[in-house]
Design a protein around this motif. Structure first.
Motif, PDB file in Angstrom:
ATOM      1  N   PHE A 126       2.646  44.731  11.668  1.00 38.73           N
ATOM      2  CA  PHE A 126       3.896  44.598  10.926  1.00 38.73           C
ATOM      3  C   PHE A 126       3.635  44.808   9.452  1.00 38.73           C
ATOM      4  O   PHE A 126       2.505  44.743   8.980  1.00 38.73           O
ATOM      5  CB  PHE A 126       4.584  43.243  11.184  1.00 38.73           C
ATOM      6  CG  PHE A 126       3.834  42.044  10.660  1.00 38.73           C
ATOM      7  CD1 PHE A 126       4.076  41.555   9.384  1.00 38.73           C
ATOM      8  CD2 PHE A 126       2.905  41.395  11.450  1.00 38.73           C
ATOM      9  CE1 PHE A 126       3.392  40.439   8.903  1.00 38.73           C
ATOM     10  CE2 PHE A 126       2.216  40.288  10.985  1.00 38.73           C
ATOM     11  CZ  PHE A 126       2.461  39.809   9.707  1.00 38.73           C
ATOM     12  N   ARG A 127       4.719  45.084   8.742  1.00 42.62           N
ATOM     13  CA  ARG A 127       4.667  45.266   7.292  1.00 42.62           C
ATOM     14  C   ARG A 127       4.927  43.915   6.648  1.00 42.62           C
ATOM     15  O   ARG A 127       5.847  43.196   7.029  1.00 42.62           O
ATOM     16  CB  ARG A 127       5.751  46.266   6.889  1.00 42.62           C
ATOM     17  CG  ARG A 127       5.952  46.356   5.416  1.00 42.62           C
ATOM     18  CD  ARG A 127       7.183  47.234   5.134  1.00 42.62           C
ATOM     19  NE  ARG A 127       7.673  46.912   3.821  1.00 42.62           N
ATOM     20  CZ  ARG A 127       8.814  46.303   3.580  1.00 42.62           C
ATOM     21  NH1 ARG A 127       9.609  45.962   4.560  1.00 42.62           N
ATOM     22  NH2 ARG A 127       9.182  46.045   2.345  1.00 42.62           N
ATOM     23  N   LEU A 128       4.116  43.582   5.667  1.00 41.70           N
ATOM     24  CA  LEU A 128       4.259  42.326   4.955  1.00 41.70           C
ATOM     25  C   LEU A 128       4.287  42.630   3.464  1.00 41.70           C
ATOM     26  O   LEU A 128       3.439  43.365   2.964  1.00 41.70           O
ATOM     27  CB  LEU A 128       3.075  41.404   5.286  1.00 41.70           C
ATOM     28  CG  LEU A 128       2.979  40.079   4.545  1.00 41.70           C
ATOM     29  CD1 LEU A 128       4.132  39.161   4.924  1.00 41.70           C
ATOM     30  CD2 LEU A 128       1.643  39.414   4.850  1.00 41.70           C
ATOM     31  N   HIS A 129       5.276  42.095   2.769  1.00 45.79           N
ATOM     32  CA  HIS A 129       5.325  42.233   1.312  1.00 45.79           C
ATOM     33  C   HIS A 129       4.997  40.866   0.732  1.00 45.79           C
ATOM     34  O   HIS A 129       5.709  39.897   0.965  1.00 45.79           O
ATOM     35  CB  HIS A 129       6.712  42.695   0.863  1.00 45.79           C
ATOM     36  CG  HIS A 129       6.784  42.930  -0.617  1.00 45.79           C
ATOM     37  ND1 HIS A 129       6.377  44.115  -1.179  1.00 45.79           N
ATOM     38  CD2 HIS A 129       7.167  42.142  -1.632  1.00 45.79           C
ATOM     39  CE1 HIS A 129       6.532  44.034  -2.494  1.00 45.79           C
ATOM     40  NE2 HIS A 129       7.004  42.848  -2.791  1.00 45.79           N
ATOM     41  N   ILE A 130       3.889  40.810   0.004  1.00 41.73           N
ATOM     42  CA  ILE A 130       3.457  39.530  -0.552  1.00 41.73           C
ATOM     43  C   ILE A 130       2.822  39.775  -1.920  1.00 41.73           C
ATOM     44  O   ILE A 130       2.022  40.697  -2.081  1.00 41.73           O
ATOM     45  CB  ILE A 130       2.490  38.807   0.415  1.00 41.73           C
ATOM     46  CG1 ILE A 130       2.187  37.390  -0.039  1.00 41.73           C
ATOM     47  CG2 ILE A 130       1.238  39.594   0.655  1.00 41.73           C
ATOM     48  CD1 ILE A 130       1.513  36.538   1.000  1.00 41.73           C
ATOM     49  N   LEU A 131       3.230  38.981  -2.897  1.00 42.26           N
ATOM     50  CA  LEU A 131       2.688  39.066  -4.251  1.00 42.26           C
ATOM     51  C   LEU A 131       2.737  40.497  -4.804  1.00 42.26           C
ATOM     52  O   LEU A 131       1.740  41.027  -5.289  1.00 42.26           O
ATOM     53  CB  LEU A 131       1.251  38.526  -4.294  1.00 42.26           C
ATOM     54  CG  LEU A 131       1.066  37.071  -3.854  1.00 42.26           C
ATOM     55  CD1 LEU A 131      -0.412  36.728  -3.811  1.00 42.26           C
ATOM     56  CD2 LEU A 131       1.828  36.128  -4.770  1.00 42.26           C
TER      57      LEU A 131
END
Length: 131
Positions: A46-51
């Motif tokens: 999955f794609r994760l957007h973090i910081l």
């Protein structure tokens, strides 16, 4: 392999980080405790957007369930296909608020993959049907 696959992605996007999580950590980042619900047990990445950074997160155990007893070529093709699929999600970034929007986003990523990499889209489709 994910790094190599990023290099063949035909669109300009900021390079994401590629991470491999065990199933418990993978589930945690999907917003679940440590047990994946049935519809996510077949989600290999999955794609994760973090910081302010995009990440593509892979689950080794789920990927292995898809590719067990497959040739090296099929295993590599599957990892390339799921990597590209997640890169399309990054390219087509949309806010997803519900299951219907998530299904539309999946369809858009699958269509883009099939248009640009039909052979890899077929590998992804074939292996996904066997789980």
């Amino acid at each position: 392999l994910a790094e190599e696959t990023y290099k063949i992605f035909p669109y300009k996007i900021r390079k994401p980080a590629f991470k491999i999580f065990n199933k418990e950590l993978f589930a945690k980042y999907l917003g679940k405790d440590s047990e994946l619900p049935p519809h996510l047990k077949t989600t290999p990445a999955f794609r994760l957007h973090i910081l302010n950074q995009e990440c593509v997160v892979f689950c080794k155990e789920i990927i292995n369930n898809f590719v067990k007893n497959k040739s090296l070529e099929e295993r590599e093709g599957f990892v390339k296909a799921i990597t590209l699929h997640e890169l399309y999600h990054i390219k087509l970034t949309k806010e997803i608020n519900n299951k219907e929007e998530a299904l539309v986003a999946e369809d858009e990523a699958n269509i883009s993959l099939a248009e640009d990499f039909p052979e890899l889209a077929q590998i992804l489709s074939d292996l996904s049907q066997n789980i």
